[in-house]
Design an enzyme around this catalytic site. Sequence first.
Site, PDB file in Angstrom:
ATOM      1  N   GLU A 123       0.834  -1.209   0.000  1.00  0.00           N
ATOM      2  CA  GLU A 123       0.000   0.000   0.000  1.00  0.00           C
ATOM      3  C   GLU A 123       0.860   1.247   0.000  1.00  0.00           C
ATOM      4  O   GLU A 123       1.938   1.243   0.582  1.00  0.00           O
ATOM      5  CB  GLU A 123      -0.856   0.031   1.289  1.00  0.00           C
ATOM      6  CG  GLU A 123      -1.585  -1.252   1.546  1.00  0.00           C
ATOM      7  CD  GLU A 123      -2.318  -1.231   2.883  1.00  0.00           C
ATOM      8  OE1 GLU A 123      -2.213  -0.230   3.617  1.00  0.00           O
ATOM      9  OE2 GLU A 123      -2.995  -2.224   3.173  1.00  0.00           O
ATOM     10  N   LYS A 125       2.361   4.494   1.343  1.00  0.00           N
ATOM     11  CA  LYS A 125       2.464   5.044   2.696  1.00  0.00           C
ATOM     12  C   LYS A 125       2.201   6.541   2.585  1.00  0.00           C
ATOM     13  O   LYS A 125       3.069   7.313   2.159  1.00  0.00           O
ATOM     14  CB  LYS A 125       3.845   4.775   3.293  1.00  0.00           C
ATOM     15  CG  LYS A 125       3.936   5.211   4.751  1.00  0.00           C
ATOM     16  CD  LYS A 125       5.218   4.705   5.390  1.00  0.00           C
ATOM     17  CE  LYS A 125       5.234   4.950   6.885  1.00  0.00           C
ATOM     18  NZ  LYS A 125       5.058   6.337   7.284  1.00  0.00           N
ATOM     19  N   ASP A 127       1.699  10.309   3.355  1.00  0.00           N
ATOM     20  CA  ASP A 127       2.319  11.232   4.312  1.00  0.00           C
ATOM     21  C   ASP A 127       1.270  12.249   4.757  1.00  0.00           C
ATOM     22  O   ASP A 127       1.205  13.371   4.268  1.00  0.00           O
ATOM     23  CB  ASP A 127       3.506  11.937   3.650  1.00  0.00           C
ATOM     24  CG  ASP A 127       4.433  12.533   4.695  1.00  0.00           C
ATOM     25  OD1 ASP A 127       4.207  12.290   5.892  1.00  0.00           O
ATOM     26  OD2 ASP A 127       5.376  13.242   4.300  1.00  0.00           O
ATOM     27  N   GLU A 183      -5.552   7.636   6.608  1.00  0.00           N
ATOM     28  CA  GLU A 183      -4.658   8.785   6.648  1.00  0.00           C
ATOM     29  C   GLU A 183      -5.364   9.965   5.991  1.00  0.00           C
ATOM     30  O   GLU A 183      -5.744   9.885   4.822  1.00  0.00           O
ATOM     31  CB  GLU A 183      -3.377   8.412   5.875  1.00  0.00           C
ATOM     32  CG  GLU A 183      -2.212   9.304   6.118  1.00  0.00           C
ATOM     33  CD  GLU A 183      -1.350   8.872   7.317  1.00  0.00           C
ATOM     34  OE1 GLU A 183      -1.785   7.982   8.092  1.00  0.00           O
ATOM     35  OE2 GLU A 183      -0.270   9.446   7.465  1.00  0.00           O
ATOM     36  N   TYR A 235      -6.944   2.634   5.232  1.00  0.00           N
ATOM     37  CA  TYR A 235      -6.000   1.531   5.033  1.00  0.00           C
ATOM     38  C   TYR A 235      -6.159   0.384   6.015  1.00  0.00           C
ATOM     39  O   TYR A 235      -5.304  -0.489   6.063  1.00  0.00           O
ATOM     40  CB  TYR A 235      -4.562   2.037   5.024  1.00  0.00           C
ATOM     41  CG  TYR A 235      -4.125   2.814   6.251  1.00  0.00           C
ATOM     42  CD1 TYR A 235      -4.098   2.225   7.508  1.00  0.00           C
ATOM     43  CD2 TYR A 235      -3.727   4.149   6.128  1.00  0.00           C
ATOM     44  CE1 TYR A 235      -3.697   2.937   8.619  1.00  0.00           C
ATOM     45  CE2 TYR A 235      -3.315   4.875   7.232  1.00  0.00           C
ATOM     46  CZ  TYR A 235      -3.308   4.262   8.477  1.00  0.00           C
ATOM     47  OH  TYR A 235      -2.912   4.960   9.576  1.00  0.00           O
ATOM     48  N   LYS A 323      10.759   2.628   3.058  1.00  0.00           N
ATOM     49  CA  LYS A 323      10.835   4.088   2.972  1.00  0.00           C
ATOM     50  C   LYS A 323      11.618   4.509   1.736  1.00  0.00           C
ATOM     51  O   LYS A 323      12.678   3.962   1.441  1.00  0.00           O
ATOM     52  CB  LYS A 323      11.550   4.641   4.212  1.00  0.00           C
ATOM     53  CG  LYS A 323      10.764   4.440   5.491  1.00  0.00           C
ATOM     54  CD  LYS A 323       9.704   5.512   5.682  1.00  0.00           C
ATOM     55  CE  LYS A 323      10.332   6.790   6.083  1.00  0.00           C
ATOM     56  NZ  LYS A 323       9.830   7.455   7.232  1.00  0.00           N
ATOM     57  N   CYS A 418      24.892  45.049 -10.425  1.00  0.00           N
ATOM     58  CA  CYS A 418      24.611  43.775 -11.088  1.00  0.00           C
ATOM     59  C   CYS A 418      25.865  42.903 -11.090  1.00  0.00           C
ATOM     60  O   CYS A 418      26.929  43.365 -11.499  1.00  0.00           O
ATOM     61  CB  CYS A 418      24.146  44.029 -12.519  1.00  0.00           C
ATOM     62  SG  CYS A 418      24.055  42.518 -13.482  1.00  0.00           S
ATOM     63  N   CYS A 421      27.067  42.817 -15.021  1.00  0.00           N
ATOM     64  CA  CYS A 421      27.548  43.962 -15.800  1.00  0.00           C
ATOM     65  C   CYS A 421      27.939  45.162 -14.940  1.00  0.00           C
ATOM     66  O   CYS A 421      28.434  46.160 -15.462  1.00  0.00           O
ATOM     67  CB  CYS A 421      26.503  44.378 -16.829  1.00  0.00           C
ATOM     68  SG  CYS A 421      25.011  45.060 -16.079  1.00  0.00           S
ATOM     69  N   CYS A 436      18.486  44.305 -12.447  1.00  0.00           N
ATOM     70  CA  CYS A 436      19.526  45.001 -13.204  1.00  0.00           C
ATOM     71  C   CYS A 436      18.800  45.695 -14.352  1.00  0.00           C
ATOM     72  O   CYS A 436      18.187  45.028 -15.176  1.00  0.00           O
ATOM     73  CB  CYS A 436      20.541  43.990 -13.736  1.00  0.00           C
ATOM     74  SG  CYS A 436      21.541  44.670 -15.086  1.00  0.00           S
ATOM     75  N   CYS A 442      23.427  43.855 -20.663  1.00  0.00           N
ATOM     76  CA  CYS A 442      23.962  43.025 -19.588  1.00  0.00           C
ATOM     77  C   CYS A 442      24.256  41.617 -20.119  1.00  0.00           C
ATOM     78  O   CYS A 442      23.345  40.914 -20.557  1.00  0.00           O
ATOM     79  CB  CYS A 442      22.952  42.968 -18.448  1.00  0.00           C
ATOM     80  SG  CYS A 442      23.422  41.811 -17.164  1.00  0.00           S
TER      81      CYS A 442
HETATM   82  S1  IVH Z   1      -0.756   0.805   8.822  1.00  0.00           S
HETATM   83  C1  IVH Z   1       0.351  -0.832  12.424  1.00  0.00           C
HETATM   84  N1  IVH Z   1      -0.924   1.689   6.371  1.00  0.00           N
HETATM   85  O1  IVH Z   1       2.295   5.504   8.725  1.00  0.00           O
HETATM   86  C2  IVH Z   1       0.659  -0.222  11.172  1.00  0.00           C
HETATM   87  N2  IVH Z   1      -0.056   3.154   8.017  1.00  0.00           N
HETATM   88  O2  IVH Z   1       4.636   4.818  10.399  1.00  0.00           O
HETATM   89  C3  IVH Z   1       0.473   1.244  11.138  1.00  0.00           C
HETATM   90  N3  IVH Z   1       0.530   5.361   7.168  1.00  0.00           N
HETATM   91  O3  IVH Z   1       0.761   5.768  11.852  1.00  0.00           O
HETATM   92  C4  IVH Z   1      -0.643   1.678  10.347  1.00  0.00           C
HETATM   93  N4  IVH Z   1      -0.058   5.022   5.086  1.00  0.00           N
HETATM   94  O4  IVH Z   1       0.032   7.349   9.940  1.00  0.00           O
HETATM   95  C5  IVH Z   1      -0.561   1.983   7.622  1.00  0.00           C
HETATM   96  N5  IVH Z   1      -1.153   2.333   4.150  1.00  0.00           N
HETATM   97  C6  IVH Z   1      -0.802   2.617   5.399  1.00  0.00           C
HETATM   98  C7  IVH Z   1      -0.287   3.876   5.766  1.00  0.00           C
HETATM   99  C8  IVH Z   1       0.084   4.102   7.091  1.00  0.00           C
HETATM  100  C9  IVH Z   1       0.424   5.899   5.939  1.00  0.00           C
HETATM  101  C10 IVH Z   1       1.076   6.060   8.345  1.00  0.00           C
HETATM  102  C11 IVH Z   1       0.196   6.014   9.557  1.00  0.00           C
HETATM  103  C12 IVH Z   1       0.992   5.296  10.575  1.00  0.00           C
HETATM  104  C13 IVH Z   1       2.387   5.551  10.123  1.00  0.00           C
HETATM  105  C14 IVH Z   1       3.313   4.482  10.608  1.00  0.00           C
END
Ligand code: IVH
Length: 695
Positions: A123, A125, A127, A183, A235, A323, A418, A421, A436, A442
């Site tokens: 999935e 992740k 932010d 999220e 998620y 990551k 400048c 020039c 300038c 220039c």
């Molecule tokens: S699962 C127990 N799934 O990442 C597992 N987390 O570093 C934790 N996050 O607190 C939750 N996308 O804020 C999960 N597809 C995803 C996610 C996700 C983003 C964030 C979430 C979590 C943090 C963990």
Amino acid sequence: MSETGTDEDTLARAAELREQLAEANRQYYELDDPKLGDDEYDALLNELRALEAAEPELRDSESPTQKVGGRPLGRFEQVRHTEPMLSLANARGAEEFRAWEARLHNRLKSLDITPGELRFACEPKIDGLAMSLTYENGEFVRGATRGDGVIGEDVTHNLMTIDDIPKRIEIDDPPELLEVRGEVYYPRAAFKRLNEQRAEAGEPAFANPRNSAAGTIRQLDPEVARSRPLSIWCYGVGVQRGLDLASHSEELAWLKEHGFKVNDDIAVVETADKVVERCLWWEERRESLDYEIDGVVIKVDQRELWRELGVAGREPRWAVAWKFPPMTATTQLNQIVWNVGRTGHLVPFAMLEPVHVSGVTVSTATLHNEEDLERKDVRVGDEVVVTRAGDVIPQVVAPLIQRREGKRLRRAKPPKKCPSCGTPTVKAEDSVWTVCPNRRGCPGQQFQIVKHFVSRGAMDIEGFGEKQAHRFLSEGLIGDPADIYELTAERLMELDRIGETSAANMISEIERSRERPFGVVLFALGFPGIGFVNAQALAEHFGTIDALLEAEAADIEKVDGIGPILAAQVREEFHDDYNRDLIARLREQDLRFELEESERRIEGGPLEDKTFVLTGSLPELTREQATQMIKRAGGKVTGSVSKKTDYLVAGDSPGSKLAKAEEVGTTVLDEAGLLELLGDAAALPDRPAAPKGRA
Ligand code: IVH
């Protein structure tokens, strides 16, 4: 040595690390204002983890290594999570992921479990901000932030304003209790707009979409959240009574079926190789998504194994976060230099101690303009946070003010003369720029003008890059873009290290560029305010350079996307003697200064004011041909179907646009239908070169 044998330095270092991490957490979670780069935060946390692993005396349940994030702010009701909201172990790349997977297999073996085929859900992740949404008998009753993982804040009032969160689950027998986890995020495009609005209102910009989401969710007044387009990706499922599905992927499918937003690109795969492949797939797409992701979360799909595998510290053993390389890093700013731009603006640049950011070594970064420089208070000698995304020039986000510690650092001011020039610089009262004023003489500006003129999106003269622009100008071969068309192979060969072949190639590339269409030539001129889109719009509207040279601001204002201020500026540029002379000389060189017959609109064409969307591949026409024919006949072509779309022209494999058109009731045509609609407009002799297979 302390009594138990851990030396004083180690104790002191651990204490220092805990303090720094606690402060960083506070900045990140509570103030929404991170001051440390991701890489630095990780480095501190890893160092502390290593110390704690080596020295049992240092272990402490209050340590930041044992907790998820900041404590709740205290302005909202506190919510105790029935099941803690956990964090994730990290894997940086394939090797670390494979090591995790090997540990997983060993663990299962030692537990005497043969899971058959293991499956992994991969999935994005996201932010954003982790949320827990509680539904009782199908009603959304409470939404809470993660907080420290055990206690979060009740932000139901704000979550209620998010359209993408279902307020009730529409089924006859909803589960008695269901906690959906997901999220909340701020879509990137909307984030950009938000910051633009904030800048206009004189409010400080949010550092990134995550902070703007956090800043929105932490508002007491839900009207703020209502005015901002937050969204969510769900998620997973936390506590539940009455759902009881065997696998994570079944839960996701159930959520999706019942109105929750679940990412369509979540894949369930069987092997580590496939996981690696999928992670790289996500990484490639990272920058084209409308939500920020900082990695991929890989979860064992079989729910029964979650219980068996359990949790280590704050991290479950059944999931890991792959990551991506950090997009931010911290480094020292050694010097601020000023460059003169194409239109005379002085642009500050940071010279940095080289540092790795998203896989690339960065040693210079833009500071945008002097206002930005002042607002961020970046100084020479500062430790700064640097970000980089895709092809975008690396940027300095912010200085680490706390690192200044008594150092006396000075602010950088734009130079009085400048840098190219030596002409005294000027700053208009209503401008954020020092410029300038020597626009014609220039060398720095001329270099930027030529560089832009020959560049890929403009005249696209291959082999003529920054290096050549610099050399030809400094050796006196050219003084401006028009001189490029007077170059001869002989003249080029007089230069050191340019042989016959490369000279001939360059000349033929220059020749080829004479064919570039009018709109592109207008863009290549590089006048202030005339970017690519405006240049095309001006070309289409006026049709010829003569019309444009005579146009008054009021005429220019009629062009799509050009307002009164820009219109006045554009008029100014086309009335400027130097520019008029340059245009006249380029005209003598036979560059295109009017629309081709095939680019022109037919007055009162049959498709006047009709909006089209194209999808799939048409049997005979290419997409460009179809677009051109529609435009000539007075129609508009846009990228996505909405209620405003009059016709969808669908070819083979039409995809989701067809479904959308059917949903909103847009008329769907095939190629023959389009040609019929075009009637005579399609049959004109100057119609774009005969379509494939047609006489
Ligand atoms: S699962 C127990 N799934 O990442 C597992 N987390 O570093 C934790 N996050 O607190 C939750 N996308 O804020 C999960 N597809 C995803 C996610 C996700 C983003 C964030 C979430 C979590 C943090 C963990």
